[in-house]
Scaffold this motif. Structure first.
Motif, PDB file in Angstrom:
ATOM      1  N   TYR A  33       0.928  -1.248   0.023  1.00 21.07           N
ATOM      2  CA  TYR A  33      -0.102   0.025   0.053  1.00 21.07           C
ATOM      3  C   TYR A  33       0.876   1.281  -0.125  1.00 21.07           C
ATOM      4  O   TYR A  33       0.475   2.253  -0.503  1.00 21.07           O
ATOM      5  CB  TYR A  33      -0.983  -0.022   1.072  1.00 21.07           C
ATOM      6  CG  TYR A  33      -1.915   1.067   1.540  1.00 21.07           C
ATOM      7  CD1 TYR A  33      -2.995   1.293   0.362  1.00 21.07           C
ATOM      8  CD2 TYR A  33      -1.452   2.271   2.242  1.00 21.07           C
ATOM      9  CE1 TYR A  33      -3.559   2.392   0.656  1.00 21.07           C
ATOM     10  CE2 TYR A  33      -2.386   3.251   2.281  1.00 21.07           C
ATOM     11  CZ  TYR A  33      -3.363   3.522   1.497  1.00 21.07           C
ATOM     12  OH  TYR A  33      -4.256   4.516   1.561  1.00 21.07           O
TER      13      TYR A  33
ATOM     14  N   SER B 180     -23.597   1.861   0.747  1.00 19.02           N
ATOM     15  CA  SER B 180     -22.232   1.293   0.789  1.00 19.02           C
ATOM     16  C   SER B 180     -22.182  -0.091   1.478  1.00 19.02           C
ATOM     17  O   SER B 180     -22.026  -1.165   1.234  1.00 19.02           O
ATOM     18  CB  SER B 180     -21.325   2.029   0.961  1.00 19.02           C
ATOM     19  OG  SER B 180     -20.819   3.052   0.068  1.00 19.02           O
TER      20      SER B 180
ATOM     21  N   ASN C 244     -16.297   0.509  -5.759  1.00 19.14           N
ATOM     22  CA  ASN C 244     -16.095   1.714  -5.996  1.00 19.14           C
ATOM     23  C   ASN C 244     -17.507   2.514  -6.394  1.00 19.14           C
ATOM     24  O   ASN C 244     -17.847   3.566  -6.033  1.00 19.14           O
ATOM     25  CB  ASN C 244     -15.201   2.042  -7.248  1.00 19.14           C
ATOM     26  CG  ASN C 244     -14.634   3.339  -7.630  1.00 19.14           C
ATOM     27  OD1 ASN C 244     -14.092   3.893  -6.811  1.00 19.14           O
ATOM     28  ND2 ASN C 244     -15.290   3.949  -8.940  1.00 19.14           N
TER      29      ASN C 244
ATOM     30  N   ILE D 154     -17.524   3.551  -1.885  1.00 14.55           N
ATOM     31  CA  ILE D 154     -16.096   3.359  -1.385  1.00 14.55           C
ATOM     32  C   ILE D 154     -15.164   3.655  -2.518  1.00 14.55           C
ATOM     33  O   ILE D 154     -14.758   2.790  -3.262  1.00 14.55           O
ATOM     34  CB  ILE D 154     -16.053   1.928  -0.720  1.00 14.55           C
ATOM     35  CG1 ILE D 154     -17.335   1.672   0.290  1.00 14.55           C
ATOM     36  CG2 ILE D 154     -14.877   1.847  -0.084  1.00 14.55           C
ATOM     37  CD1 ILE D 154     -17.288   0.466   0.658  1.00 14.55           C
ATOM     38  N   GLU D 155     -14.538   4.782  -2.287  1.00 13.12           N
ATOM     39  CA  GLU D 155     -13.818   5.061  -3.528  1.00 13.12           C
ATOM     40  C   GLU D 155     -12.145   5.041  -3.159  1.00 13.12           C
ATOM     41  O   GLU D 155     -11.079   5.404  -3.788  1.00 13.12           O
ATOM     42  CB  GLU D 155     -13.853   6.586  -4.067  1.00 13.12           C
ATOM     43  CG  GLU D 155     -15.467   6.616  -4.574  1.00 13.12           C
ATOM     44  CD  GLU D 155     -16.004   7.829  -4.936  1.00 13.12           C
ATOM     45  OE1 GLU D 155     -15.428   8.735  -4.794  1.00 13.12           O
ATOM     46  OE2 GLU D 155     -16.868   8.022  -5.835  1.00 13.12           O
ATOM     47  N   THR D 156     -11.752   5.259  -1.823  1.00 14.85           N
ATOM     48  CA  THR D 156     -10.475   5.316  -1.425  1.00 14.85           C
ATOM     49  C   THR D 156      -9.762   3.862  -1.690  1.00 14.85           C
ATOM     50  O   THR D 156     -10.348   2.820  -1.449  1.00 14.85           O
ATOM     51  CB  THR D 156     -10.395   5.600   0.108  1.00 14.85           C
ATOM     52  OG1 THR D 156     -10.794   4.513   0.995  1.00 14.85           O
ATOM     53  CG2 THR D 156     -11.064   6.904   0.364  1.00 14.85           C
ATOM     54  N   ARG D 157      -8.585   3.957  -2.111  1.00 19.20           N
ATOM     55  CA  ARG D 157      -7.743   2.674  -2.158  1.00 19.20           C
ATOM     56  C   ARG D 157      -7.807   1.978  -0.822  1.00 19.20           C
ATOM     57  O   ARG D 157      -7.787   0.686  -1.022  1.00 19.20           O
ATOM     58  CB  ARG D 157      -6.307   3.077  -2.715  1.00 19.20           C
ATOM     59  CG  ARG D 157      -5.467   1.961  -2.866  1.00 19.20           C
ATOM     60  CD  ARG D 157      -4.185   2.252  -3.318  1.00 19.20           C
ATOM     61  NE  ARG D 157      -3.057   1.328  -3.310  1.00 19.20           N
ATOM     62  CZ  ARG D 157      -1.788   1.647  -3.623  1.00 19.20           C
ATOM     63  NH1 ARG D 157      -1.363   2.637  -3.762  1.00 19.20           N
ATOM     64  NH2 ARG D 157      -0.784   0.653  -3.596  1.00 19.20           N
ATOM     65  N   GLY D 158      -7.489   2.390   0.254  1.00 24.74           N
ATOM     66  CA  GLY D 158      -7.496   1.877   1.622  1.00 24.74           C
ATOM     67  C   GLY D 158      -8.507   1.114   1.861  1.00 24.74           C
ATOM     68  O   GLY D 158      -8.835  -0.229   2.206  1.00 24.74           O
ATOM     69  N   GLY D 159      -9.996   1.762   1.621  1.00 24.79           N
ATOM     70  CA  GLY D 159     -11.114   1.374   2.030  1.00 24.79           C
ATOM     71  C   GLY D 159     -11.476   0.102   0.922  1.00 24.79           C
ATOM     72  O   GLY D 159     -12.069  -0.715   1.728  1.00 24.79           O
ATOM     73  N   GLN D 160     -11.276   0.319  -0.110  1.00 25.19           N
ATOM     74  CA  GLN D 160     -11.534  -0.777  -0.994  1.00 25.19           C
ATOM     75  C   GLN D 160     -10.491  -1.994  -0.797  1.00 25.19           C
ATOM     76  O   GLN D 160     -11.243  -3.181  -0.755  1.00 25.19           O
ATOM     77  CB  GLN D 160     -11.100  -0.391  -2.553  1.00 25.19           C
ATOM     78  CG  GLN D 160     -12.035   0.768  -3.181  1.00 25.19           C
ATOM     79  CD  GLN D 160     -11.658   1.498  -4.302  1.00 25.19           C
ATOM     80  OE1 GLN D 160     -10.518   0.975  -4.852  1.00 25.19           O
ATOM     81  NE2 GLN D 160     -12.440   2.021  -5.015  1.00 25.19           N
ATOM     82  N   THR D 161      -9.274  -2.002  -0.457  1.00 20.65           N
ATOM     83  CA  THR D 161      -8.553  -3.187  -0.175  1.00 20.65           C
ATOM     84  C   THR D 161      -9.157  -3.890   1.182  1.00 20.65           C
ATOM     85  O   THR D 161      -9.241  -4.997   1.343  1.00 20.65           O
ATOM     86  CB  THR D 161      -7.206  -2.639   0.275  1.00 20.65           C
ATOM     87  OG1 THR D 161      -6.761  -2.149  -0.753  1.00 20.65           O
ATOM     88  CG2 THR D 161      -6.216  -3.979   0.767  1.00 20.65           C
TER      89      THR D 161
END
Length: 540
Positions: free
Chosen positions: A187, A377, A311, A315-322
Motif C-alpha cells: 500500500y 455502501s 467503487n 467506497i472510493e479510497t484505495r485503503g477502503g477498497q482493500t
C-alpha cells in the motif's frame, strides 16, 4: 437385454453408499483418513492457491494497471477476462498431460507456466507484453485447474471424499485472500510500482508446488493401475492406508472398473465422449453442466471486477477498497468450511439447492441496493458478502466435486479437460463482458439477471443431478447405468459376474500371502489392525 444382463440389472440395484462395491456397512468401523492422505491432499490443494492468488491480485491490481498504463475499459476487460480465454487452451491439452505424464506431471507443468507468466506480467512495459504474460498464466490455470479435485478424489476414502475435495476450493480462496492482501502489503508504494510487486509475488506458490510434486506427492494409484504399474500403485496405497490393510482389494476393483467401462464401450480416444452410451451421456451432462453452472452464476465476473463494484457503491479510497476486498475474501473462505462439513453429511443435492437459493436472494438484494442514484455502501457490501457466503456453501466446492467423482476412470482425464474448457469458456464470456453489460443494463439490472440464472441452474440440478454422497468411484458407472437403464453397462457387468469364479480362485491363491481378494458381490475385505480393531473399506 440378455438374461444374464437382466440378472445383473437386478443386482445393480445394490449399489449404495460404501467404501467399495461389496461394502454393506456391517463389517466394522469405517475407514479413517490417514496422515499421509491428508498431507497429499493438502499438497494438491495448494495448486489452487495459484489461481486464487491471480483472481485476488487481479481484482486489486486491475484498476492500478488501468491507471498506470492509461488503458481503456475495453482493454482492462480484455486483460482480466483473457485469463479464462487462455485457460481454454490449457484445458484442451490438459488430458494429454494427465494421461501421458500423470497427475504429478500436470502439477509441475502448470506451475512452470504460472511462474513464466507472472514474471512477464510483473516486468511488462506495455500492454502487448502484459498480454503475453497473461497468456502463460492462463495456460497454467487451464492445465492445472481440474487436476486438484481429480487427484484428491483418487486418493480419498469415499466417506470423506466430499470434505477432502473441498480442500482445493478452500486453497483457492486462501489464494484469493492472499491476492487481496497484497494490496495492503504494498500500500505504501506508488501505484505504478505496487502492481508489479503484487503480480511478482505470484511466483512463490508455484515454486513451492514444483518442489512438493517432485519430492513429496506420490502419483495417483488409479493412474498407475491404468498404465499397468500395479506394484507402484500398491506401494502408494500402502502409504495411504493403515498397516496390514489389504490394498490388493483396491487394485482389483480399479482394474475391474476399467475392464467394465472398456467392455461397455469397446472404443478408444474421444469416442466415449463424442458418442456416449446413456450412462456416460448422463455423467457428461452432470459433470460438465456443474462446471458451466459455476461460472454462469457470475462468480468470476464479480471477483475480477470487485473493486469496480465496490467503487460504484461509494467506497472510493484505495485503503477502503482493500479492506472490503479482504473482508469479502475471508467471508468466502470461512463458509467453504461449512460446505466441506456438510457435503458428506447432508449430501450434494441439498447443499446445491441452499447455495443457489441464497445466491439468488443476495443478488436480488444487490439489485435493489444499486437501483437509483443513492447506493447504500454498507448494504452493498453485505449483499456481496451474502452472495459469496452462499456460493462457498455449495456452488464453489461442489461444482468441481461432482465431475471429479462422476466421470468414469476411462474418460476421467478427457472429460475433466472438456469440463475445464467449458468452465473457462463460460468464465470468459461472463468476465470479459462485465463492464460493458453492467453499463448497458445498469448494475441493478445485471444483478437481477444473475439471480434469474441461479434459479435456472437450480432447476438443472434438481432434474439431472443424482446424489453421489459416499459412493465408490468404481461404482459410478453402475450407478449411472441404474439411473439410465444403460444396457451396455448392464451386459458388461453380467460378463464380469460370469467370471466371478476366476476372481475367487485368485483370492485363494493370494490368501497364503496374507491378502484376500473377495468376490465383488461378497463380503468386504478386512484385516486385523493393531490393537485388534478391524480396518475396513477401500479408497474410492
Amino acid at each position: 437385454m440378455t438374461d444374464d444382463a437382466g440378472r445383473a440389472g437386478a443386482k445393480l440395484k445394490q449399489t449404495h453408499e460404501g467404501e467399495f462395491h461389496g461394502d454393506m456397512g456391517d463389517s466394522g468401523p469405517a475407514i479413517t483418513v490417514t496422515k499421509s492422505t491428508k498431507l497429499f491432499c493438502f499438497c494438491a490443494a495448494l495448486n489452487s492457491c495459484n489461481l486464487g492468488y491471480d483472481i485476488g491480485v487481479s481484482s486489486e491490481a486491475g484498476i492500478l494497471v488501468k491507471d498506470s498504463m492509461g488503458l481503456s475499459d475495453t482493454q482492462i476487460e480484455v486483460f482480466l477476462g483473457s485469463l479464462n480465454l487462455f485457460a481454454m487452451v490449457g484445458a484442451i491439452f490438459s488430458h494429454v498431460i494427465t494421461d501421458r505424464w500423470g497427475r504429478r506431471g500436470a502439477f509441475i507443468i502448470a506451475a512452470v507456466s504460472f511462474i513464466i507468466g507472472v514474471i512477464i506480467q510483473a516486468t511488462a512495459l506495455n500492454y502487448a507484453t502484459l498480454m503475453v504474460g497473461r497468456a502463460f498464466v492462463g495456460i497454467g490455470v487451464g492445465s492445472g485447474l481440474a487436476i486438484d479435485p481429480v487427484y484428491i478424489a483418487e486418493i480419498s476414502p469415499a466417506a470423506h471424499r466430499g470434505r477432502l475435495v473441498t480442500w482445493s476450493e478452500i486453497a483457492l480462496n486462501v489464494g484469493i485472500v492472499f491476492g487481496f492482501a497484497s494490496g495492503a502489503v504494498f500500500y505504501g508504494l506508488p501505484a505504478d510500482t505496487a502492481w508489479r510487486y503484487m503480480f511478482g509475488m505470484g511466483a512463490i506458490l508455484p515454486t513451492i508446488m514444483i518442489f512438493l510434486a517432485l519430492f513429496v506427492m506420490p502419483e495417483s494409484p488409479r493412474w498407475l493401475v491404468s498404465k499397468g504399474q500395479e506394484q507402484k500403485a500398491k506401494t502408494v496405497l500402502q502409504k495411504l492406508y493403515p498397516p496390514n490393510f489389504n490394498v490388493d482389494q483396491i487394485i482389483f476393483e480399479i482394474k475391474e472398473s476399467i475392464e467394465r467401462e472398456v467392455t461397455a464401450e469397446r472404443v478408444t480416444g474421444w469416442d466415449m465422449i463424442l458418442f456416449p452410451t446413456p450412462a456416460f451421456r448422463r455423467m457428461l451432462l452432470v459433470g460438465i453442466g456443474a462446471t458451466v453452472a459455476q461460472q454462469a452464476v457470475g462468480v468470476d465476473a464479480l471477483q475480477y471486477f470487485l473493486v469496480f463494484i465496490v467503487n460504484e457503491s461509494g467506497i472510493e479510497t484505495r485503503g477502503g477498497q482493500t479492506a472490503v476486498l479482504i473482508l469479502l475474501g475471508l467471508v468466502k473462505l470461512v463458509f467453504i468450511f461449512v460446505g466441506g462439513h456438510f457435503f458428506d453429511r447432508k449430501g450434494r443435492r441439498p447443499l446445491f439447492f441452499v447455495s443457489l437459493l441464497g445466491m439468488a436472494a443476495a443478488l436480488v438484494l444487490l439489485s435493489v441496493t444499486f437501483f437509483g442514484n443513492n447506493t447504500n455502501s454498507a448494504l452493498a457490501v453485505f449483499g456481496l458478502a451474502l452472495y459469496f457466503a452462499f456460493f462457498s456453501v455449495g456452488m464453489g466446492p461442489g461444482a468441481w466435486l461432482v465431475p471429479s467423482e462422476v466421470f468414469a476412470i476411462t474418460v476421467r482425464a478427457k472429460a475433466m479437460s472438456v469440463a475445464t474448457f467449458m468452465n473457462r469458456v463460460t468464465a470468459t464470456l461472463m468476465s470479459s463482458t462485465f463492464l460493458t453489460t453492467a453499463t448497458a443494463m445498469t448494475y441493478a439490472g445485471f444483478f437481477l439477471l444473475l439471480a434469474g440464472v441461479c434459479i435456472i441452474v437450480l432447476g438443472f440440478f434438481y432434474w439431472f443431478l443424482p446424489e453421489t454422497r459416499g459412493r465408490p468411484l468404481e461404482d459410478m458407472s453402475l450407478y449411472f447405468a441404474e439411473i439410465t437403464g444403460d444396457n451396455s453397462i448392464l451386459e458388461a457387468e453380467a460378463k464380469l459376474r460370469a467370471e466371478e469364479d476366476v476372481s475367487v480362485e485368485m483370492s485363494g491363491s493370494l490368501g497364503d500371502q496374507g491378502g484376500t481378494l473377495r468376490s465383488r458381490t461378497g463380503a468386504r475385505s478386512s484385516e486385523e489392525g493393531e490393537g485388534g480393531n478391524k480396518v475396513v473399506g477401500t479408497m474410492a
